[in-house]
Design a protein around this motif. Structure first.
Motif, mmCIF file in Angstrom:
data_model
loop_
_atom_site.group_PDB
_atom_site.id
_atom_site.type_symbol
_atom_site.label_atom_id
_atom_site.label_comp_id
_atom_site.label_asym_id
_atom_site.label_seq_id
_atom_site.Cartn_x
_atom_site.Cartn_y
_atom_site.Cartn_z
ATOM 1 N N LEU A 208 73.682 26.897 69.334
ATOM 2 C CA LEU A 208 74.055 27.171 67.942
ATOM 3 C C LEU A 208 73.553 26.067 67.012
ATOM 4 O O LEU A 208 72.986 26.347 65.948
ATOM 5 C CB LEU A 208 75.577 27.317 67.822
ATOM 6 N N CYS A 209 73.771 24.816 67.418
ATOM 7 C CA CYS A 209 73.389 23.689 66.549
ATOM 8 C C CYS A 209 71.875 23.536 66.455
ATOM 9 O O CYS A 209 71.321 23.401 65.354
ATOM 10 C CB CYS A 209 74.020 22.401 67.074
ATOM 11 N N SER A 210 71.202 23.560 67.609
ATOM 12 C CA SER A 210 69.749 23.325 67.607
ATOM 13 C C SER A 210 68.998 24.492 66.990
ATOM 14 O O SER A 210 68.119 24.296 66.133
ATOM 15 C CB SER A 210 69.262 23.071 69.034
ATOM 16 N N ASP A 211 69.329 25.714 67.398
ATOM 17 C CA ASP A 211 68.659 26.877 66.811
ATOM 18 C C ASP A 211 68.950 26.972 65.322
ATOM 19 O O ASP A 211 68.057 27.265 64.513
ATOM 20 C CB ASP A 211 69.113 28.162 67.502
ATOM 21 N N GLY A 212 70.229 26.728 64.966
ATOM 22 C CA GLY A 212 70.591 26.774 63.552
ATOM 23 C C GLY A 212 69.863 25.725 62.734
ATOM 24 O O GLY A 212 69.416 25.991 61.611
ATOM 25 N N LEU A 213 69.697 24.520 63.298
ATOM 26 C CA LEU A 213 69.002 23.449 62.585
ATOM 27 C C LEU A 213 67.533 23.797 62.358
ATOM 28 O O LEU A 213 67.005 23.613 61.250
ATOM 29 C CB LEU A 213 69.122 22.151 63.382
ATOM 30 N N VAL A 214 66.880 24.326 63.402
ATOM 31 C CA VAL A 214 65.479 24.714 63.256
ATOM 32 C C VAL A 214 65.338 25.855 62.257
ATOM 33 O O VAL A 214 64.412 25.864 61.433
ATOM 34 C CB VAL A 214 64.885 25.111 64.624
ATOM 35 N N LEU A 215 66.263 26.814 62.280
ATOM 36 C CA LEU A 215 66.221 27.923 61.324
ATOM 37 C C LEU A 215 66.390 27.425 59.889
ATOM 38 O O LEU A 215 65.694 27.885 58.978
ATOM 39 C CB LEU A 215 67.315 28.939 61.655
ATOM 40 N N ASN B 228 64.784 26.820 75.227
ATOM 41 C CA ASN B 228 64.008 27.284 74.068
ATOM 42 C C ASN B 228 64.127 26.377 72.852
ATOM 43 O O ASN B 228 63.113 25.997 72.257
ATOM 44 C CB ASN B 228 64.400 28.721 73.717
ATOM 45 N N PRO B 229 65.342 26.000 72.421
ATOM 46 C CA PRO B 229 65.417 25.091 71.271
ATOM 47 C C PRO B 229 64.821 23.721 71.550
ATOM 48 O O PRO B 229 64.286 23.081 70.643
ATOM 49 C CB PRO B 229 66.918 24.999 70.982
ATOM 50 N N VAL B 230 64.906 23.264 72.805
ATOM 51 C CA VAL B 230 64.292 21.977 73.158
ATOM 52 C C VAL B 230 62.786 22.058 72.993
ATOM 53 O O VAL B 230 62.148 21.149 72.437
ATOM 54 C CB VAL B 230 64.656 21.586 74.607
ATOM 55 N N VAL B 231 62.190 23.151 73.440
ATOM 56 C CA VAL B 231 60.738 23.321 73.339
ATOM 57 C C VAL B 231 60.295 23.310 71.889
ATOM 58 O O VAL B 231 59.365 22.587 71.500
ATOM 59 C CB VAL B 231 60.303 24.622 74.037
ATOM 60 N N TYR B 232 60.976 24.084 71.054
ATOM 61 C CA TYR B 232 60.552 24.149 69.657
ATOM 62 C C TYR B 232 60.943 22.896 68.875
ATOM 63 O O TYR B 232 60.285 22.525 67.917
ATOM 64 C CB TYR B 232 61.140 25.393 68.989
ATOM 65 N N GLY B 233 62.023 22.250 69.287
ATOM 66 C CA GLY B 233 62.426 21.046 68.574
ATOM 67 C C GLY B 233 61.590 19.831 68.905
ATOM 68 O O GLY B 233 61.398 18.955 68.068
ATOM 69 N N LEU B 234 61.074 19.769 70.155
ATOM 70 C CA LEU B 234 60.370 18.571 70.601
ATOM 71 C C LEU B 234 58.854 18.727 70.640
ATOM 72 O O LEU B 234 58.143 17.732 70.668
ATOM 73 C CB LEU B 234 60.854 18.181 72.013
ATOM 74 N N THR C 40 59.702 19.040 64.025
ATOM 75 C CA THR C 40 60.336 17.793 64.446
ATOM 76 C C THR C 40 60.360 16.772 63.315
ATOM 77 O O THR C 40 61.363 16.074 63.104
ATOM 78 C CB THR C 40 59.592 17.206 65.660
ATOM 79 N N GLY C 41 59.260 16.684 62.576
ATOM 80 C CA GLY C 41 59.208 15.730 61.464
ATOM 81 C C GLY C 41 60.237 16.016 60.401
ATOM 82 O O GLY C 41 60.927 15.105 59.922
ATOM 83 N N TYR C 42 60.414 17.288 60.018
ATOM 84 C CA TYR C 42 61.416 17.646 59.018
ATOM 85 C C TYR C 42 62.840 17.424 59.526
ATOM 86 O O TYR C 42 63.725 17.011 58.769
ATOM 87 C CB TYR C 42 61.234 19.101 58.596
ATOM 88 N N ILE C 43 63.057 17.690 60.827
ATOM 89 C CA ILE C 43 64.391 17.467 61.395
ATOM 90 C C ILE C 43 64.738 15.984 61.362
ATOM 91 O O ILE C 43 65.865 15.598 61.013
ATOM 92 C CB ILE C 43 64.455 18.016 62.834
ATOM 93 N N ARG C 44 63.782 15.117 61.704
ATOM 94 C CA ARG C 44 64.039 13.673 61.667
ATOM 95 C C ARG C 44 64.339 13.204 60.255
ATOM 96 O O ARG C 44 65.239 12.382 60.040
ATOM 97 C CB ARG C 44 62.835 12.930 62.232
ATOM 98 N N ARG C 45 63.602 13.723 59.289
ATOM 99 C CA ARG C 45 63.875 13.355 57.893
ATOM 100 C C ARG C 45 65.246 13.847 57.451
ATOM 101 O O ARG C 45 65.973 13.130 56.748
ATOM 102 C CB ARG C 45 62.793 13.953 56.986
#
Length: 320
Positions: free
Chosen positions: A44-51, A295-301, A307-312
């Motif tokens: 929920l957290c990782s997929d939601g964050l990427v979305l 799946n979220p690990v693959v797209y997040g990393l 990844t750059g936008y998530i870190r910011r």
């Protein structure tokens, strides 16, 4: 409502099935509860964050990231069909779980629709990458915003319609048994509960047809696309080829993840008998957990733009 439709509705509502998979986990119920809970919260957290990142960043409003967002949303819908009820049962139920045939049929429809849509979306991603790398001059014409919308609609509507047909065939058969050796409902188990006959054979044949249309054909197309991409990349300079391969790597890893889980599921259900409860439960646990976590690990990393936008985003929150 006609009398036949009313009788069918009453039949579906009053028929109860038993999910026996929970009994296999009873000795370690709390352990599996926390395992599934952590996996679901993480998804929920990782997929939601990427979305959120994809939806709020205008620079990511491109077909490649639109398909990524659609796949993650698809994964969240599939998790919602399984995890909440499963967590409740692990926490409060001590043995077999009774479910109505209608609830079981709805779960089957959602889970199999999400599974078929995942392969269709991965096929759309492969086509997007194939055109971008192998036919870059035609990318704007072949992958236009209108085309992307039509493809997304097709990826969801086709599996939903086909799975609905097979679910209706399964629930309309007379049932001679009521026990399912799984943590959740699936088409194969519903067909095994029937008394047999022409309806059961038709349902099995149609299930094979759906597997070919929504799994096998997409797999063939994806393999062809990435083989062509690999060939074209090897013919180019080292810098451009490595960049192209890095772009395709996340999609390929997720594709392999889904393919491996689906292959294990199909082989286990087709090659083993209905009495082998332990292996059925173990397979259902792995099929639920592995895609949710990986799946979220693959797209997040592995997607540098996301990844750059998530870190910011996380960095700005820490400094506030």
């Amino acid at each position: 409502m006609s009398a036949a439709a009313l009788n069918f509705s009453l039949f579906v509502a009053q028929t109860s099935l038993t999910l026996d998979g929970l009994q296999q986990l009873s000795d370690h119920r709390l352990l599996f509860f926390f395992l599934f809970l952590m996996a679901y919260v993480f998804a929920l957290c990782s997929d939601g964050l990427v979305l959120v990142v994809i939806c709020t960043r205008h620079s990511l409003h491109k077909p490649m990231y639109v398909f990524v967002a659609a796949l993650l949303l698809n994964s969240l819908l599939g998790g919602f069909a399984i995890y909440p009820r499963l967590l409740w049962e692990l926490l409060w139920e001590s043995g077999s779980v009774l479910v109505t045939l209608s609830a079981c049929a709805c779960q089957v429809w959602v889970v199999y629709t999400v599974g078929g849509s995942a392969f269709m979306l991965l096929t759309a991603m492969a086509f997007d990458r194939y055109v971008a790398i192998c036919r870059p001059m035609r990318y704007a014409a072949l992958v236009s915003p209108r085309t992307v919308k039509a493809v997304l609609l097709f990826c969801w509507l086709l599996p939903a319609t086909m799975v609905l047909i097979i679910v209706l065939l399964a629930v309309c058969q007379p049932l001679c048994r009521s026990n399912i050796n799984r943590l959740y409902c699936d088409v194969y188990s519903l067909n095994r509960l029937s008394c047999g006959g022409n309806a059961a054979q038709m349902s099995d044949v149609f299930a094979i047809f759906i597997s070919i249309a929504t799994v096998l054909l997409p797999v063939i197309f994806v393999l062809f696309s990435y083989s062509s991409i690999l060939y074209v990349s090897l013919c180019r300079t080292r810098g451009s080829s490595s960049k192209a391969l890095r772009t395709c790597l996340p999609h390929l890893l997720v594709f392999l993840n889904y393919s491996a889980c689906t292959a294990v599921e199909l082989l286990q259900r087709r090659l083993q008998g209905a009495d082998q409860t332990a292996s059925s439960v173990l397979t259902s646990v792995l099929v639920v957990l592995v895609p949710t976590v990986l799946n979220p690990v693959v797209y997040g990393l592995n997607m540098s733009a996301i990844t750059g936008y998530i870190r910011r985003l996380l960095g700005s929150r820490k400094t506030e």
